[in-house]
Design an enzyme around this catalytic site. Structure first.
Site, PDB file in Angstrom:
ATOM      1  CB  CYS A   1       2.647   6.862   3.937  1.00 31.44           C
ATOM      2  SG  CYS A   1       3.026   5.655   4.861  1.00 31.44           S
TER       3      CYS A   1
ATOM      4  CB  CYS B   1       3.052  -3.868  16.371  1.00 27.64           C
ATOM      5  SG  CYS B   1       5.036  -3.945  15.983  1.00 27.64           S
TER       6      CYS B   1
ATOM      7  CD  GLU C   1      10.871  -1.782  11.544  1.00 26.99           C
ATOM      8  OE1 GLU C   1      10.446  -1.153  11.941  1.00 26.99           O
ATOM      9  OE2 GLU C   1      12.453  -0.748  11.347  1.00 26.99           O
TER      10      GLU C   1
ATOM     11  CB  CYS D   1      -0.069   0.558   7.922  1.00 28.20           C
ATOM     12  SG  CYS D   1       0.536   2.567   7.800  1.00 28.20           S
TER      13      CYS D   1
ATOM     14  CG  LEU E   1       8.683   5.017  23.910  1.00 29.26           C
ATOM     15  CD1 LEU E   1      10.304   3.913  22.840  1.00 29.26           C
ATOM     16  CD2 LEU E   1       8.082   6.156  23.736  1.00 29.26           C
TER      17      LEU E   1
ATOM     18  CD  GLU F   1      -2.854  -1.217   2.219  1.00 28.17           C
ATOM     19  OE1 GLU F   1      -2.400  -0.076   3.270  1.00 28.17           O
ATOM     20  OE2 GLU F   1      -3.282  -2.186   2.440  1.00 28.17           O
TER      21      GLU F   1
ATOM     22  CB  CYS G   1       0.862  -2.894  12.825  1.00 28.33           C
ATOM     23  SG  CYS G   1       1.207  -2.277  11.313  1.00 28.33           S
TER      24      CYS G   1
ATOM     25  CB  CYS H   1       5.604  -6.670   8.904  1.00 30.85           C
ATOM     26  SG  CYS H   1       6.998  -5.701   9.868  1.00 30.85           S
TER      27      CYS H   1
HETATM   28  N1  SAH Z   1       7.674  -0.563  11.327  1.00 29.89           N
HETATM   29  C1  SAH Z   1       7.678   1.147  11.297  1.00 29.89           C
HETATM   30  C2  SAH Z   1       7.064   1.889  10.686  1.00 29.89           C
HETATM   31  C3  SAH Z   1       5.089   0.980   9.963  1.00 29.89           C
HETATM   32  S1  SAH Z   1       4.203   1.701  10.565  1.00 29.89           S
HETATM   33  C4  SAH Z   1       7.330   1.192  12.694  1.00 29.89           C
HETATM   34  O1  SAH Z   1       6.893   0.335  13.242  1.00 29.89           O
HETATM   35  O2  SAH Z   1       7.928   2.525  12.825  1.00 29.89           O
HETATM   36  C5  SAH Z   1       4.245   2.957  11.195  1.00 29.89           C
HETATM   37  C6  SAH Z   1       3.832   3.949  12.484  1.00 29.89           C
HETATM   38  O3  SAH Z   1       2.255   3.296  12.509  1.00 29.89           O
HETATM   39  C7  SAH Z   1       4.262   3.108  13.146  1.00 29.89           C
HETATM   40  O4  SAH Z   1       4.412   4.201  13.858  1.00 29.89           O
HETATM   41  C8  SAH Z   1       3.243   2.249  14.126  1.00 29.89           C
HETATM   42  O5  SAH Z   1       3.665   2.122  14.951  1.00 29.89           O
HETATM   43  C9  SAH Z   1       1.795   3.239  13.507  1.00 29.89           C
HETATM   44  N2  SAH Z   1       0.861   2.078  13.099  1.00 29.89           N
HETATM   45  C10 SAH Z   1       0.818   0.800  12.905  1.00 29.89           C
HETATM   46  N3  SAH Z   1      -0.489   0.472  13.450  1.00 29.89           N
HETATM   47  C11 SAH Z   1      -1.269   1.573  14.460  1.00 29.89           C
HETATM   48  C12 SAH Z   1      -2.773   1.457  13.636  1.00 29.89           C
HETATM   49  N4  SAH Z   1      -3.461   0.000  14.100  1.00 29.89           N
HETATM   50  N5  SAH Z   1      -3.149   2.870  14.699  1.00 29.89           N
HETATM   51  C13 SAH Z   1      -2.462   3.810  14.776  1.00 29.89           C
HETATM   52  N6  SAH Z   1      -0.958   4.144  13.914  1.00 29.89           N
HETATM   53  C14 SAH Z   1      -0.681   2.181  13.912  1.00 29.89           C
END
Ligand code: SAH
Length: 347
Positions: free
Chosen positions: A102, A113, A162, A335, A217, A89, A116, A109
């Site tokens: 973006c 997390c 990531e 995302c 974080l 995406e 996500c 990935c």
């Molecule tokens: N892997 C990288 C970049 C991808 S996600 C990372 O972890 O930073 C980009 C941002 O969106 C990250 O801060 C991630 O934690 C956040 N993110 C992922 N899923 C989310 C969600 N459902 N709601 C809000 N933020 C989210």
């Protein structure tokens, strides 16, 4: 799978033209066409014999938009298919100071997390630098941008994947997208977001590409962070903060922490207090965002009031912090949701 011409930087394109016994200026023509987001087959400056030769070995369209969603706030979300059928995406967002693209850096990935959507099916594969670059070039061209008047002015590496788990290709992408003569987007207008892969954060600081570093974080202590981010079992927050300081020393760039507010998980007054203590006096900014809810996760967004209260606690505590608007929520803004929906045939 055919090779990807956009994987080559200008010097490598020159070498390819030498190999094909083509004149030097052909490399310039090919490079220019690619940077304009053109397909080789559509390029009018090249003779068809050369186009045929190239197309025998190289993909004509490494990333293809197969679906677009428009949000009422002007955000556009794309589902791209890759030459092997992989899906990623991209999102195009309009701001006062320019437009931000973006990009995704991996198909899927493996960071796991909990909140996500991109990680739900695990990692399928890394993208090549040329595929990531093509996301930018395709969308710049789609909006009528060229190399003088760019429609994509800023980039965030915050799509699927990531970025630091695909280190080599991502660094090559950063060099290619910022190279003189190309689309030339300055590292200062690029933000790379990581869940906190510490060794690669140090390596990036030493690359001499001063992009903005953003760290996801999402919790003020290791224990609560481990509950939502498996990577926290490998690297502690203390190690992450040390790597951020190193990044700051090397690049002079203030770093940013992403903090998604998840109801009942990370945003009560106690969490705010701990976060203030953790980050006080550091050259950083905290970007709060209310969780974008993902159907599979059973995690819920903090209420607007709770989010405002958390923000106030941080700023009262002396931190630089903002609560980000959630762009494109009416089009499954989080995302990975578009891809996940498409794969399951929900779209
Ligand atoms: N892997 C990288 C970049 C991808 S996600 C990372 O972890 O930073 C980009 C941002 O969106 C990250 O801060 C991630 O934690 C956040 N993110 C992922 N899923 C989310 C969600 N459902 N709601 C809000 N933020 C989210």
């Amino acid at each position: 799978m055919k090779k990807i011409l956009q994987d080559l930087n200008f010097d490598e394109l020159n070498a390819l033209c030498d190999e094909l016994r083509e004149k030097k200026y052909r490399a310039e023509q090919i490079y220019h066409a690619l940077m304009l987001g053109k397909k080789i087959s559509e390029t009018t400056t090249l003779p068809s014999s050369l186009k045929d030769k190239l197309l025998e070995e190289y993909e004509d369209e490494p990333v293809k938009i197969i679906k677009t969603q428009l949000s009422s706030d002007g955000t556009e979300k794309y589902l791209f298919s890759l030459s092997d059928g992989g899906l990623i995406e991209g999102v195009f967002m309009r701001y006062k100071y320019g437009n931000t693209m973006c990009v995704s850096t991996q198909v899927g990935c493996r960071m796991g997390c909990r909140f996500c959507a991109s990680t739900i099916g695990g990692l399928k594969r890394n993208l090549t630098s040329g595929e990531i670059l093509s996301e930018v070039l395709t969308v710049n061209a789609l909006h009528g941008g060229d190399l003088k008047k760019r429609e994509v002015t800023n980039i965030v590496l915050m799509g699927c994947g990531e970025p630091l788990d695909n280190y080599g290709e991502v660094v090559k992408f950063l060099r290619c997208v910022s190279a003189e003569g190309g689309i030339c987007i300055s590292p200062r207008n690029i933000s790379l977001s990581t869940c906190g892969l510490v060794p690669q954060m140090y390596a990036l600081a030493d690359e001499g590409i001063p992009v903005n570093l953003t760290v996801s974080l999402h919790a003020p202590d290791d224990e609560s962070r481990r509950e939502i981010m498996p990577v926290a079992k490998k690297y502690s927050i203390a190690e992450i903060l040390k790597a951020c300081s190193y990044y700051f020393d090397k690049t002079g760039r203030r770093y940013i922490f992403e903090y998604s507010l998840v109801s009942g998980v990370n945003c009560d007054d106690g969490h705010a207090k701990k976060l203030v203590k953790l980050l006080s006096g550091r050259p950083c900014h905290v970007n709060l965002i209310r969780l974008n809810e993902v159907r599979e996760t059973k995690l819920y967004a903090a209420e607007e009031k709770e989010a405002q209260n958390f923000l106030k606690k941080l700023t009262d505590g002396g931190l630089s912090a903002t609560l980000r608007r959630r762009l494109g929520t009416d089009i499954a803004g989080a995302c990975g949701q578009l891809r996940a929906g498409y794969t399951e045939g929900l779209e």
